[in-house]
Design a protein around this motif. Structure first.
Motif, PDB file in Angstrom:
ATOM      1  N   THR A 137      20.075 -10.662 -53.924  1.00 58.82           N
ATOM      2  CA  THR A 137      19.840  -9.818 -54.780  1.00 58.82           C
ATOM      3  C   THR A 137      19.964  -8.353 -54.671  1.00 58.82           C
ATOM      4  N   PRO A 138      20.482  -7.494 -55.282  1.00 58.72           N
ATOM      5  CA  PRO A 138      20.718  -5.961 -55.136  1.00 58.72           C
ATOM      6  C   PRO A 138      19.547  -5.147 -54.703  1.00 58.72           C
ATOM      7  N   ILE A 139      19.864  -4.708 -53.487  1.00 61.12           N
ATOM      8  CA  ILE A 139      18.735  -3.598 -53.093  1.00 61.12           C
ATOM      9  C   ILE A 139      19.131  -2.136 -53.159  1.00 61.12           C
ATOM     10  N   GLY A 140      20.370  -1.808 -52.940  1.00 64.62           N
ATOM     11  CA  GLY A 140      20.668  -0.232 -53.170  1.00 64.62           C
ATOM     12  C   GLY A 140      21.942  -0.264 -52.468  1.00 64.62           C
ATOM     13  N   LEU A 141      22.854   1.173 -53.101  1.00 60.75           N
ATOM     14  CA  LEU A 141      23.908   1.781 -52.729  1.00 60.75           C
ATOM     15  C   LEU A 141      23.432   2.374 -51.404  1.00 60.75           C
ATOM     16  N   ALA A 142      24.782   2.201 -50.418  1.00 62.59           N
ATOM     17  CA  ALA A 142      24.588   3.104 -49.294  1.00 62.59           C
ATOM     18  C   ALA A 142      26.002   3.554 -48.933  1.00 62.59           C
ATOM     19  N   PRO A 143      26.116   4.683 -48.212  1.00 61.52           N
ATOM     20  CA  PRO A 143      27.590   5.127 -47.972  1.00 61.52           C
ATOM     21  C   PRO A 143      28.244   4.224 -46.994  1.00 61.52           C
ATOM     22  N   VAL A 144      29.568   4.139 -47.156  1.00 53.83           N
ATOM     23  CA  VAL A 144      30.235   3.320 -46.339  1.00 53.83           C
ATOM     24  C   VAL A 144      30.888   4.115 -44.871  1.00 53.83           C
ATOM     25  N   GLU A 145      30.791   5.454 -45.176  1.00 56.37           N
ATOM     26  CA  GLU A 145      31.214   5.986 -43.794  1.00 56.37           C
ATOM     27  C   GLU A 145      29.829   6.019 -42.902  1.00 56.37           C
ATOM     28  N   GLY A 146      30.120   5.695 -41.863  1.00 56.13           N
ATOM     29  CA  GLY A 146      29.283   5.288 -40.643  1.00 56.13           C
ATOM     30  C   GLY A 146      28.759   3.754 -40.692  1.00 56.13           C
ATOM     31  N   SER A 147      28.950   3.023 -41.492  1.00 52.69           N
ATOM     32  CA  SER A 147      28.505   1.588 -41.746  1.00 52.69           C
ATOM     33  C   SER A 147      29.437   0.827 -41.149  1.00 52.69           C
ATOM     34  N   GLU A 155      41.703 -12.695 -37.007  1.00 50.00           N
ATOM     35  CA  GLU A 155      42.676 -12.052 -36.213  1.00 50.00           C
ATOM     36  C   GLU A 155      43.681 -11.114 -37.134  1.00 50.00           C
ATOM     37  N   CYS A 156      43.115 -10.831 -38.417  1.00 48.22           N
ATOM     38  CA  CYS A 156      43.886 -10.042 -39.132  1.00 48.22           C
ATOM     39  C   CYS A 156      43.195  -8.644 -39.382  1.00 48.22           C
ATOM     40  N   VAL A 157      44.120  -7.734 -39.929  1.00 47.00           N
ATOM     41  CA  VAL A 157      43.696  -6.670 -40.183  1.00 47.00           C
ATOM     42  C   VAL A 157      43.447  -6.380 -41.671  1.00 47.00           C
ATOM     43  N   LEU A 158      42.303  -5.689 -42.148  1.00 46.64           N
ATOM     44  CA  LEU A 158      41.782  -5.593 -43.420  1.00 46.64           C
ATOM     45  C   LEU A 158      41.668  -4.259 -43.475  1.00 46.64           C
ATOM     46  N   GLU A 159      42.145  -3.684 -44.667  1.00 44.78           N
ATOM     47  CA  GLU A 159      42.333  -2.159 -45.039  1.00 44.78           C
ATOM     48  C   GLU A 159      41.924  -1.810 -46.454  1.00 44.78           C
ATOM     49  N   PHE A 160      40.878  -0.892 -46.703  1.00 43.20           N
ATOM     50  CA  PHE A 160      40.350  -0.544 -48.088  1.00 43.20           C
ATOM     51  C   PHE A 160      39.559   0.560 -48.136  1.00 43.20           C
ATOM     52  N   SER A 161      39.472   1.278 -48.913  1.00 41.40           N
ATOM     53  CA  SER A 161      38.763   2.467 -49.175  1.00 41.40           C
ATOM     54  C   SER A 161      37.818   2.354 -50.228  1.00 41.40           C
ATOM     55  N   ALA A 162      36.390   2.763 -49.832  1.00 41.16           N
ATOM     56  CA  ALA A 162      35.438   2.713 -50.764  1.00 41.16           C
ATOM     57  C   ALA A 162      34.270   4.040 -50.303  1.00 41.16           C
ATOM     58  N   ASN A 163      33.687   4.271 -51.245  1.00 44.15           N
ATOM     59  CA  ASN A 163      32.434   5.369 -50.832  1.00 44.15           C
ATOM     60  C   ASN A 163      31.481   4.805 -50.635  1.00 44.15           C
ATOM     61  N   GLU A 164      31.040   3.805 -51.394  1.00 50.25           N
ATOM     62  CA  GLU A 164      29.475   3.001 -51.194  1.00 50.25           C
ATOM     63  C   GLU A 164      29.759   1.582 -51.186  1.00 50.25           C
ATOM     64  N   TRP A 165      28.854   1.098 -50.556  1.00 51.82           N
ATOM     65  CA  TRP A 165      28.662  -0.535 -50.681  1.00 51.82           C
ATOM     66  C   TRP A 165      27.265  -0.774 -51.002  1.00 51.82           C
ATOM     67  N   LEU A 166      27.001  -1.948 -51.529  1.00 48.67           N
ATOM     68  CA  LEU A 166      25.902  -2.439 -52.123  1.00 48.67           C
ATOM     69  C   LEU A 166      25.069  -3.575 -51.021  1.00 48.67           C
ATOM     70  N   GLU A 167      24.060  -2.987 -50.834  1.00 45.31           N
ATOM     71  CA  GLU A 167      23.060  -3.755 -49.650  1.00 45.31           C
ATOM     72  C   GLU A 167      22.247  -4.982 -50.573  1.00 45.31           C
ATOM     73  N   VAL A 168      22.242  -6.128 -50.139  1.00 43.43           N
ATOM     74  CA  VAL A 168      21.734  -7.311 -51.134  1.00 43.43           C
ATOM     75  C   VAL A 168      20.756  -7.838 -49.987  1.00 43.43           C
ATOM     76  N   SER A 169      19.681  -8.813 -50.535  1.00 42.35           N
ATOM     77  CA  SER A 169      18.786  -9.457 -49.715  1.00 42.35           C
ATOM     78  C   SER A 169      19.457 -10.752 -49.048  1.00 42.35           C
ATOM     79  N   TYR A 200      36.683   0.524 -43.557  1.00 43.12           N
ATOM     80  CA  TYR A 200      37.696  -0.224 -43.306  1.00 43.12           C
ATOM     81  C   TYR A 200      39.138   0.869 -43.625  1.00 43.12           C
ATOM     82  N   ARG A 201      38.839   1.912 -43.986  1.00 42.64           N
ATOM     83  CA  ARG A 201      39.967   3.043 -43.873  1.00 42.64           C
ATOM     84  C   ARG A 201      40.544   3.050 -42.938  1.00 42.64           C
ATOM     85  N   GLY A 202      42.089   2.894 -43.040  1.00 40.70           N
ATOM     86  CA  GLY A 202      42.734   3.156 -41.829  1.00 40.70           C
ATOM     87  C   GLY A 202      42.970   1.740 -41.383  1.00 40.70           C
TER      88      GLY A 202
END
Length: 295
Positions: free
Chosen positions: A188-198, A169-183, A202-204
């Motif tokens: 296990t790390p798979i690779g980085l992907a853009p946050v925008e459009g994902s 029920e809470c509002v989360l806010e943070f800014s990041a350019n990339e997120w790490l996809e994992v299995s 949580y910008r704003g």
């Protein structure tokens, strides 16, 4: 005489803040403001669980299979996450720390731990945690290589932001350019992907709802970054800031989604394997980083 599962209990007070630090892991057992939890805590008669308030030396997050090669030598760590066959969250979460200040300032505490070499990590580090309460709680983590060989190193922390209600029920806010996809099976790390459009943008700020997050983020602005959790009804807010190049956000399924783990990290998962943002401490070298929590 019984002993608390979390060891010695050390209290800090300043203004409207109160905090409890424990000798097991040098961990943060709780932080309140006017009696309201700012960080999720646990009872004095309980051990830490789900990583609550723990410090992650000398690596945060996971090392797949606990196996890595450093300076041409293959190392094998104990698999402390056996279900996923990983080494997780370092070597000091359950170690005993000692208080190293005179106790004259009720708003300051310094704790130290000597990490000795062991299978998979044959290095010696002098570790220091400094807690200071004022307008916020600041936590500074330092490591000095007191051994004779270069040592791979990373640091992370595992506080859970709380506003006293379900994070759904809470509002989360943070800014990041990339997120790490994992299995999903082993994280296990798979690779980085853009946050925008994902789903992780949580910008704003927006309500968390049923979203499940357990991922690392980077591209945090190149300086200080912040993550806030806000109760839209009461206005209660908890904020974590840091200058680390990475952070992990976890929607707290392990604690019934009652709080949000925000984990500052100097490096991503598998850094001992990939070398990404890995710190190499030469003999005599030190590294220091910090984070802060406020309302």
């Amino acid at each position: 005489m019984s002993v608390s599962p979390s060891g010695e209990q050390w209290s800090l007070r300043a203004g409207r803040y109160e905090a409890t630090v424990v000798s097991v892991g040098g961990g943060l057992r709780g932080l309140t403001y006017d009696g309201r939890p700012v960080l999720l805590g646990y009872g004095e008669d309980e051990p830490a669980h789900a990583g609550i308030g723990q410090h992650l030396f000398p690596w945060p997050n996971r090392i797949t299979d606990g196996k890595y090669t450093f300076q041409g030598v293959e190392q094998q760590l104990s698999l402390t996450e056996p279900a996923r066959q990983n080494a997780i969250h370092g070597l000091t979460r359950w170690a005993n720390w000692v208080r190293d200040d005179d106790g004259s300032d009720p708003a300051v505490l310094v704790a130290r731990h000597q990490l000795f070499g062991q299978p998979g990590y044959p290095h010696q580090l002098e570790l220091t945690l400094t807690y200071r309460l004022g307008d916020e709680l600041s936590v500074t983590a330092s490591a000095t290589n007191v051994g004779a060989s270069d040592a791979p190193y990373g640091y992370g922390a595992h506080p859970y932001l709380s506003v006293g209600r379900s994070i759904d029920e809470c509002v989360l806010e943070f800014s990041a350019n990339e997120w790490l996809e994992v299995s999903p099976e082993r994280m296990t790390p798979i690779g980085l992907a853009p946050v925008e459009g994902s789903p992780y943008d949580y910008r704003g700020g927006r309500v968390i709802g049923s979203a499940a997050i357990d991922n690392a983020f980077t591209g945090l602005g190149g300086g200080s970054w912040s993550v806030s959790l806000t109760d839209p009804d009461s206005g209660a807010r908890s904020v974590l800031t840091s200058d680390t190049p990475w952070m992990q956000v976890f929607t707290g399924e392990a604690v019934g989604r009652t709080a949000l783990a925000v984990e500052p990290m100097t490096c991503p998962p598998d850094a001992f394997i990939t070398g990404q943002n890995l710190i190499v401490l030469k003999p005599g070298d030190s590294h220091t980083t910090s984070f802060a929590v406020s309302v």
